[in-house]
Structures are given as structure tokens and as C-alpha cells.
Design an enzyme around this catalytic site. Structure first.
Site, PDB file in Angstrom:
ATOM      1  N   TYR A   1      44.928 -18.699 -34.613  1.00 44.13           N
ATOM      2  CA  TYR A   1      43.481 -18.604 -34.787  1.00 44.13           C
ATOM      3  C   TYR A   1      43.031 -19.750 -35.687  1.00 44.13           C
ATOM      4  O   TYR A   1      43.152 -19.680 -36.905  1.00 44.13           O
ATOM      5  CB  TYR A   1      43.129 -17.251 -35.399  1.00 44.13           C
ATOM      6  CG  TYR A   1      41.666 -16.928 -35.515  1.00 44.13           C
ATOM      7  CD1 TYR A   1      40.679 -17.710 -34.907  1.00 44.13           C
ATOM      8  CD2 TYR A   1      41.252 -15.799 -36.224  1.00 44.13           C
ATOM      9  CE1 TYR A   1      39.345 -17.387 -35.015  1.00 44.13           C
ATOM     10  CE2 TYR A   1      39.919 -15.465 -36.336  1.00 44.13           C
ATOM     11  CZ  TYR A   1      38.971 -16.260 -35.730  1.00 44.13           C
ATOM     12  OH  TYR A   1      37.641 -15.939 -35.835  1.00 44.13           O
TER      13      TYR A   1
ATOM     14  N   LYS B   1      43.530 -20.330 -30.220  1.00 41.53           N
ATOM     15  CA  LYS B   1      42.076 -20.101 -30.169  1.00 41.53           C
ATOM     16  C   LYS B   1      41.456 -21.052 -31.176  1.00 41.53           C
ATOM     17  O   LYS B   1      41.664 -20.926 -32.375  1.00 41.53           O
ATOM     18  CB  LYS B   1      41.753 -18.653 -30.534  1.00 41.53           C
ATOM     19  CG  LYS B   1      40.277 -18.327 -30.714  1.00 41.53           C
ATOM     20  CD  LYS B   1      40.133 -16.890 -31.205  1.00 41.53           C
ATOM     21  CE  LYS B   1      38.680 -16.448 -31.333  1.00 41.53           C
ATOM     22  NZ  LYS B   1      37.998 -17.050 -32.491  1.00 41.53           N
TER      23      LYS B   1
END
Length: 297
Positions: free
Chosen positions: A135, A163
Site C-alpha cells: 500500500y 496499490k
């Protein structure tokens, strides 16, 4: 194994002012995502205010979401924590509960080095056995993952995807190329930042990690499917239609806007965790007007 592709919808986490999760309200937000056919649900992301919830409340949220999803849609759950041992424990909880994957950010108070982040991710991946999505969220963590670091992490067993914030359309092709050259062919590259996500998908991004989809999955799915079909004209037309929502996201943050939209629609009665304040009344009226005018619900 979860594919880390397609549309991943990120709902808010309804909770009381003292951080007690409301399982019934959360299930009511999860149900339409399952019905709409999103590819995954991103539980306890930044929109899900994971950083403000205790380990026990995160587990309550995960159990409620898994129960509502019923195995029909995989759940990716935020497992970020300031301490490595806490992140390992959260990842172990997620795996034991039945989550498909963990979303791990480089949370810190003291700025981290690349080596510290690498060791953190290595410990969580090897100590939990839970599939991990990196992330990259520099807006909150103030740490930016370079292609070189992503490439190193992609070699760690159990780390399968990234991501990261979608750059502007002019930069996205070069950004994707630098990442793709650093990682194995089966490592998945996905994007957040709803206002730039459509062009990132068209450029070759494999997943859209979407705040808007956590409340409005249907228009987001339409944009995604057009991009997947290579229909740039339709994708851009659909994306342009929801530009007023993207404008609100950019001006007031997607988290605050989505809380206001959820309350306007009567889906749940909750405010973001303090010290985050609800939007002022005039702005909430603007959010309501956009939601109603666009027929997003």
C-alpha cells in the site's frame, strides 16, 4: 489465490465516537458491493479508517464483512500498524478469519528508510502467510515506494501486488513502465486516486482500488469495464460524467466526502473518527447535490 485485478471497492467503517465498530451498518454497506459484482472489497483501508481502530475492533469489522460477503467476493483487509509485531499480529488475525489478502502500508511516526520498510514487509509476509498487497500512500505515510524497492519486495514470497496513487494522465505510462520493468510478470500493479484511475487503467493498470466504488459500485464498474475493453471514448465519457464527484474528492478529500454522501443517502449515521471533523454544512449540501444530480446511488 486472489487475483489483485479489477475493481476493489473501499467502504467506510461505521463506528461510534469511541471507536466501536457497528457491524450491522458495515454489513449494510458491504451487501450492495457483493450484489454489484465488484472484484474485491478493500476493508479497513484509509477510507475505512484502519489507523483509528484497535486490533479488537478491526477483527469485529473483518468478521462482519466476511459474514456478509459469504465467500462471494474476496476481502482485502488493511493490516498496517506502527510496530512490526503489531502488523504481524493483524496479518495473522486476518488470515485466521479468512481474509483473502492484506493491505500493508509503511506506517510510521519516525521517517523510515527503504531498508526499514523492506524488513517490515518481509517480517509481515513471512510471519503471517497472508498474501500481501503493498500500500503506497505517501499522502498519509509520507513514504514513497520507488520502483527499485517495489522490485525487491516483489521477490519476497507472499507479496503479490502494489496499490499506488494514480499519477496524472501525462505521467502514467512512464510510471507504469518503470514499475513493470522492476517486477515479475505475475506481480499486479493497481491504482488508487479515483480522479486519475480511469486513464491509469487504460494505460495498463490491472486494478482500481476505489473509494467511490465503496458507495457507488455501478458507475465505477462501468468505467472499469470500458477500460478493460479498450473503449477509450466510452471510458472517458463515463469518467467525465462523474467529474463533479472527483472535484469534490480533490478539494475536500475522498474520505470526508464519502462520509457525507453516506449520511445523505441514509446508509449509516456516523462521523469520521476525531480529530477528523465532518464537512461543514454548506459543503455537505454540495455533496448531496452532486450525488442526487448524477444519480450515483
Amino acid at each position: 489465490m486472489i487475483s489483485f485485478t479489477g475493481l476493489s471497492a473501499f467502504p467506510i467503517t461505521p463506528a461510534s465516537p469511541d471507536g466501536r465498530v457497528d457491524p450491522a451498518a458495515l454489513r449494510a454497506l458491504i451487501a450492495p458491493l457483493v450484489t454489484a459484482g465488484v472484484d474485491s472489497i478493500g476493508l479497513l483501508g484509509s477510507t475505512g479508517t484502519y489507523a483509528y481502530l484497535s486490533r479488537e475492533e478491526r477483527r469485529r469489522a473483518l468478521d462482519a464483512a466476511l459474514d456478509e460477503a459469504g465467500g462471494r467476493v474476496p476481502i482485502i483487509v488493511g493490516i498496517g500498524a506502527l510496530r512490526t509485531d503489531e502488523a504481524v499480529a493483524l496479518a495473522q488475525d486476518a488470515r485466521a478469519a479468512g481474509a483473502a489478502a492484506g493491505l500493508l502500508a509503511a506506517m510510521s511516526y519516525t521517517p523510515l528508510t527503504d531498508e526499514e520498510v523492506f524488513e517490515h514487509f518481509l517480517a509481515v509476509a513471512t510471519g503471517s502467510g497472508l498474501p500481501i498487497c503493498i500500500y503506497d500512500n505517501p499522502g498519509t505515510t509520507h513514504f514513497r515506494f520507488t520502483p527499485s524497492l517495489v522490485g525487491r519486495l516483489a521477490q519476497v514470497p507472499g507479496i503479490h501486488a502494489l496499490k499506488s496513487p494514480a499519477p496524472d494522465p501525462i505521467s502514467v505510462a512512464g510510471h507504469l513502465d518503470a514499475l513493470r520493468r522492476a517486477v515479475p510478470a505475475d506481480f499486479r500493479l493497481g491504482f488508487s486516486g479515483d480522479w486519475n484511475a480511469a486513464e491509469a487503467l487504460l494505460a495498463g493498470g490491472e486494478a482500481w482500488y476505489s473509494v467511490a466504488a465503496g458507495l457507488f459500485p455501478k458507475p465505477c464498474l462501468a468505467i472499469l469495464r470500458a477500460a478493460q475493453a479498450g473503449d477509450a471514448a466510452r471510458m472517458r465519457a463515463l469518467d467525465a460524467r462523474v467529474q463533479p464527484l472527483w472535484d469534490l474528492f480533490r478539494e475536500f478529500t475522498s474520505l470526508r466526502v464519502i462520509y457525507a454522501a453516506a449520511e445523505h443517502l441514509g446508509l449509516c449515521r456516523t462521523d469520521p473518527p476525531r480529530p477528523i471533523l465532518p464537512l461543514p454544512e454548506p459543503v455537505r449540501h454540495r455533496v448531496a447535490e452532486v450525488v442526487d444530480r448524477l444519480g450515483l446511488a
